[in-house]
Design a protein around this motif. Structure first.
Motif, PDB file in Angstrom:
ATOM      1  N   ASP A 239     -11.187  -0.004   1.982  1.00 43.88           N
ATOM      2  CA  ASP A 239     -12.895  -0.192   1.919  1.00 43.88           C
ATOM      3  C   ASP A 239     -13.259   0.725   1.135  1.00 43.88           C
ATOM      4  O   ASP A 239     -12.482   0.605  -0.399  1.00 43.88           O
ATOM      5  N   LYS A 240     -13.799   1.834   1.291  1.00 43.65           N
ATOM      6  CA  LYS A 240     -15.040   2.824  -0.622  1.00 43.65           C
ATOM      7  C   LYS A 240     -13.963   3.365  -0.590  1.00 43.65           C
ATOM      8  O   LYS A 240     -13.911   4.272  -1.944  1.00 43.65           O
ATOM      9  N   ARG A 241     -13.166   3.847   0.460  1.00 37.34           N
ATOM     10  CA  ARG A 241     -11.999   4.879   0.063  1.00 37.34           C
ATOM     11  C   ARG A 241     -10.573   4.401  -0.617  1.00 37.34           C
ATOM     12  O   ARG A 241      -9.725   5.440  -1.027  1.00 37.34           O
ATOM     13  N   VAL A 242     -10.366   3.567  -1.064  1.00 42.06           N
ATOM     14  CA  VAL A 242      -9.045   2.460  -2.112  1.00 42.06           C
ATOM     15  C   VAL A 242      -9.575   3.530  -3.416  1.00 42.06           C
ATOM     16  O   VAL A 242      -8.420   4.349  -3.930  1.00 42.06           O
ATOM     17  N   LYS A 243     -10.912   3.016  -3.505  1.00 40.32           N
ATOM     18  CA  LYS A 243     -11.285   4.459  -4.365  1.00 40.32           C
ATOM     19  C   LYS A 243     -10.825   5.620  -4.444  1.00 40.32           C
ATOM     20  O   LYS A 243     -10.238   5.773  -5.959  1.00 40.32           O
ATOM     21  N   GLU A 244     -11.157   6.056  -4.032  1.00 38.18           N
ATOM     22  CA  GLU A 244     -11.179   7.294  -4.135  1.00 38.18           C
ATOM     23  C   GLU A 244      -9.183   7.561  -3.828  1.00 38.18           C
ATOM     24  O   GLU A 244      -9.071   8.591  -4.775  1.00 38.18           O
ATOM     25  N   SER A 245      -8.495   6.699  -3.240  1.00 32.97           N
ATOM     26  CA  SER A 245      -7.051   7.132  -3.135  1.00 32.97           C
ATOM     27  C   SER A 245      -6.267   7.262  -3.994  1.00 32.97           C
ATOM     28  O   SER A 245      -5.107   7.325  -4.664  1.00 32.97           O
ATOM     29  N   LEU A 246      -6.934   5.752  -5.088  1.00 30.33           N
ATOM     30  CA  LEU A 246      -6.286   5.287  -6.306  1.00 30.33           C
ATOM     31  C   LEU A 246      -6.195   6.546  -7.101  1.00 30.33           C
ATOM     32  O   LEU A 246      -5.600   6.020  -8.414  1.00 30.33           O
ATOM     33  N   ASN A 247      -7.503   6.768  -7.175  1.00 30.00           N
ATOM     34  CA  ASN A 247      -7.836   8.361  -8.311  1.00 30.00           C
ATOM     35  C   ASN A 247      -7.155   9.344  -7.839  1.00 30.00           C
ATOM     36  O   ASN A 247      -7.311  10.471  -8.385  1.00 30.00           O
ATOM     37  N   ALA A 248      -6.605   9.701  -6.942  1.00 30.52           N
ATOM     38  CA  ALA A 248      -6.431  11.097  -6.604  1.00 30.52           C
ATOM     39  C   ALA A 248      -5.077  11.449  -7.121  1.00 30.52           C
ATOM     40  O   ALA A 248      -3.951  11.053  -8.407  1.00 30.52           O
TER      41      ALA A 248
ATOM     42  N   THR B  88       0.904   1.034 -11.799  1.00 31.00           N
ATOM     43  CA  THR B  88      -0.334   0.895 -11.605  1.00 31.00           C
ATOM     44  C   THR B  88      -0.403   2.192 -10.082  1.00 31.00           C
ATOM     45  O   THR B  88       0.166   2.183  -8.869  1.00 31.00           O
ATOM     46  N   PRO B  89      -1.701   3.149  -9.786  1.00 28.93           N
ATOM     47  CA  PRO B  89      -1.795   3.815  -9.081  1.00 28.93           C
ATOM     48  C   PRO B  89      -1.527   2.314  -8.085  1.00 28.93           C
ATOM     49  O   PRO B  89      -1.130   3.267  -6.766  1.00 28.93           O
ATOM     50  N   ALA B  90      -1.985   0.828  -7.657  1.00 30.29           N
ATOM     51  CA  ALA B  90      -1.727   0.745  -6.546  1.00 30.29           C
ATOM     52  C   ALA B  90      -0.348   0.357  -6.007  1.00 30.29           C
ATOM     53  O   ALA B  90       0.333   0.883  -4.810  1.00 30.29           O
TER      54      ALA B  90
ATOM     55  N   ILE C  15      -2.424   3.717   8.033  1.00 32.83           N
ATOM     56  CA  ILE C  15      -1.541   4.483   7.235  1.00 32.83           C
ATOM     57  C   ILE C  15      -2.294   4.362   6.221  1.00 32.83           C
ATOM     58  O   ILE C  15      -1.333   3.387   5.455  1.00 32.83           O
ATOM     59  N   ASN C  16      -2.293   5.120   5.116  1.00 35.22           N
ATOM     60  CA  ASN C  16      -2.668   5.558   3.733  1.00 35.22           C
ATOM     61  C   ASN C  16      -2.560   7.314   3.739  1.00 35.22           C
ATOM     62  O   ASN C  16      -2.423   7.832   4.354  1.00 35.22           O
ATOM     63  N   TYR C  17      -3.337   7.658   1.710  1.00 30.86           N
ATOM     64  CA  TYR C  17      -3.056   8.425   1.574  1.00 30.86           C
ATOM     65  C   TYR C  17      -4.113   9.404   2.483  1.00 30.86           C
ATOM     66  O   TYR C  17      -3.996  11.107   2.546  1.00 30.86           O
ATOM     67  N   PHE C  18      -5.092   9.255   3.450  1.00 32.01           N
ATOM     68  CA  PHE C  18      -6.104  10.431   4.035  1.00 32.01           C
ATOM     69  C   PHE C  18      -5.495  10.104   5.681  1.00 32.01           C
ATOM     70  O   PHE C  18      -5.450  10.531   6.025  1.00 32.01           O
TER      71      PHE C  18
ATOM     72  N   VAL D  45      -1.446  10.803  -7.423  1.00 33.77           N
ATOM     73  CA  VAL D  45      -1.137   9.307  -7.469  1.00 33.77           C
ATOM     74  C   VAL D  45      -1.270   9.246  -8.818  1.00 33.77           C
ATOM     75  O   VAL D  45      -0.457   8.393  -9.350  1.00 33.77           O
ATOM     76  N   LYS D  46      -2.011   9.359  -9.645  1.00 39.35           N
ATOM     77  CA  LYS D  46      -2.815   9.097 -10.964  1.00 39.35           C
ATOM     78  C   LYS D  46      -1.248   9.578 -12.268  1.00 39.35           C
ATOM     79  O   LYS D  46      -0.349   8.806 -12.750  1.00 39.35           O
ATOM     80  N   GLU D  47      -0.976  10.583 -11.072  1.00 43.46           N
ATOM     81  CA  GLU D  47       0.502  11.755 -12.290  1.00 43.46           C
ATOM     82  C   GLU D  47       1.162  10.906 -12.018  1.00 43.46           C
ATOM     83  O   GLU D  47       2.458  10.764 -12.853  1.00 43.46           O
ATOM     84  N   ILE D  48       1.790  10.049 -11.300  1.00 44.47           N
ATOM     85  CA  ILE D  48       2.468   9.063 -10.884  1.00 44.47           C
ATOM     86  C   ILE D  48       2.715   7.856 -11.096  1.00 44.47           C
ATOM     87  O   ILE D  48       3.792   7.634 -12.117  1.00 44.47           O
ATOM     88  N   SER D  49       1.789   7.149 -11.720  1.00 44.36           N
ATOM     89  CA  SER D  49       1.683   6.228 -12.086  1.00 44.36           C
ATOM     90  C   SER D  49       1.689   6.226 -13.560  1.00 44.36           C
ATOM     91  O   SER D  49       2.699   5.948 -14.475  1.00 44.36           O
ATOM     92  N   GLU D  50       1.117   7.464 -14.170  1.00 44.32           N
ATOM     93  CA  GLU D  50       1.673   7.696 -15.375  1.00 44.32           C
ATOM     94  C   GLU D  50       2.479   8.068 -15.744  1.00 44.32           C
ATOM     95  O   GLU D  50       3.653   7.575 -17.100  1.00 44.32           O
ATOM     96  N   GLU D  51       4.006   8.953 -15.472  1.00 43.89           N
ATOM     97  CA  GLU D  51       5.028   8.756 -15.142  1.00 43.89           C
ATOM     98  C   GLU D  51       6.359   8.021 -15.118  1.00 43.89           C
ATOM     99  O   GLU D  51       7.191   7.557 -15.953  1.00 43.89           O
ATOM    100  N   LEU D  52       5.599   7.130 -14.062  1.00 41.16           N
ATOM    101  CA  LEU D  52       6.157   5.537 -13.997  1.00 41.16           C
ATOM    102  C   LEU D  52       5.982   4.568 -14.707  1.00 41.16           C
ATOM    103  O   LEU D  52       7.492   3.557 -14.574  1.00 41.16           O
ATOM    104  N   GLY D  53       4.536   4.523 -15.552  1.00 44.61           N
ATOM    105  CA  GLY D  53       4.497   3.567 -16.086  1.00 44.61           C
ATOM    106  C   GLY D  53       3.760   1.788 -14.580  1.00 44.61           C
ATOM    107  O   GLY D  53       4.572   1.274 -15.727  1.00 44.61           O
TER     108      GLY D  53
END
Ligand code: A2P
Length: 258
Positions: free
Chosen positions: A204-213, A226-228, A175-178, A216-224
């Motif tokens: 694998d290679k999709r970790v970067k993609e999900s953490l940069n979605a 990290t994306p993970a 289960i993940n973003y994708f 995810v970035k928006e929530i990360s910035e709002e809550l202070g």
């Protein structure tokens, strides 16, 4: 967010684990020790990962009492035949240096023959004989809880349509973003079977993609956070157990505080 969930067996399972799939020999022991030092109390492993001996040593060296750690292993596809199950379990127990597992899962709903034929159609069609033997392992005290992995809704229905003494406590799936699997999440909730999310960051290679979605970035910035940490919190908010894998100390710490 809940630090534990209660299984249908009554046991309490920590909501976040260190996953050790793809954690290689020579690095997995240190990862387990770092995780236990920093507060993790749940290690998700499997016989086929080939690193149970090192996980077991790390557990011993950590000095964290065995009963404080939730330890999961999985029955490999070549050992589904009822007579092969106890020896397979004993091998994992011996490698891990323990006399019981908190959770033992049927790793895949497919069975391989250990002989010259690569594939055993009968066992593939029906995991019930395997399940009956796993119930015996619970009665013997070698395993506290049993479950499955990589089962879709139809396979769960097929298995649970049999007369079971013990209902599967867990189904571990990707289960993940994708792959958010909303139908399986809903069905499992209604059926009282907890889901565990592997490859929760995207694998694998999709970790970067999900953490940069962007979301995810928006929530990360709002809550202070990290994306993970956003991703891991999302899993727990949905009521699933989350098994992020890392062998990098700062990430192991980051993932625990999600
Ligand atoms: P590493 O083990 O080298 O630290 P998943 O659990 O979804 O399969 O993801 C595991 C992958 O994501 C591994 O390659 C792991 O790398 C990497 N990873 C784990 N935690 C983080 C994190 N907090 N930030 C970025 N990458 C991470």
């Amino acid at each position: 967010l809940p630090s534990h969930y209660t299984l249908n067996s009554g046991d309490k399972i920590p909501s976040v684990a260190l996953g050790v799939w793809k954690a290689g020999r020579g690095e997995v022991g240190q990862a387990v020790k770092t995780a236990l030092e920093r507060g993790y109390r749940h290690i998700d492993g499997a016989w086929i990962y080939g690193n149970e001996l090192e996980v077991g040593h790390a557990l011993k060296e950590s000095k964290v009492p065995r009963e404080e750690v939730w330890l999961t292993s999985k029955l490999w596809n070549t050992a589904h035949a009822p007579e092969d199950i106890e020896p397979a379990l004993d091998d994992s127990l011996q490698k891990l240096g323990t006399n019981y597992l908190d959770l033992y899962l049927i790793h895949w709903p497919v069975a391989f023959s250990s002989g010259p034929e690569a594939y055993d159609a009968d066992l593939t069609a029906n995991p019930y004989p395997t399940w009956k033997k796993l119930e015996e392992m619970v009665e013997k005290g070698k395993v506290r809880n049993i479950g499955v992995s990589n089962f879709n809704i139809q396979r769960m229905k097929n298995l649970t349509a049999n007369p079971l003494k013990i209902l599967p406590a867990i189904n571990q799936v990707e289960i993940n973003y994708f792959l958010p699997q909303p139908k399986l999440v809903e069905w499992s909730k209604q059926s009282g079977i907890l889901l565990e999310a592997y490859s929760p960051l995207g694998s694998d290679k999709r970790v970067k993609e999900s953490l940069n979605a962007p979301v995810v970035k928006e929530i990360s910035e709002e809550l202070g956070i990290t994306p993970a940490q956003v991703m891991i919190s999302w899993h727990v908010q949905r009521g699933t157990i989350v098994l992020p894998k890392s062998v990098t100390p700062c990430r192991i710490v980051e993932n625990w505080h999600g």
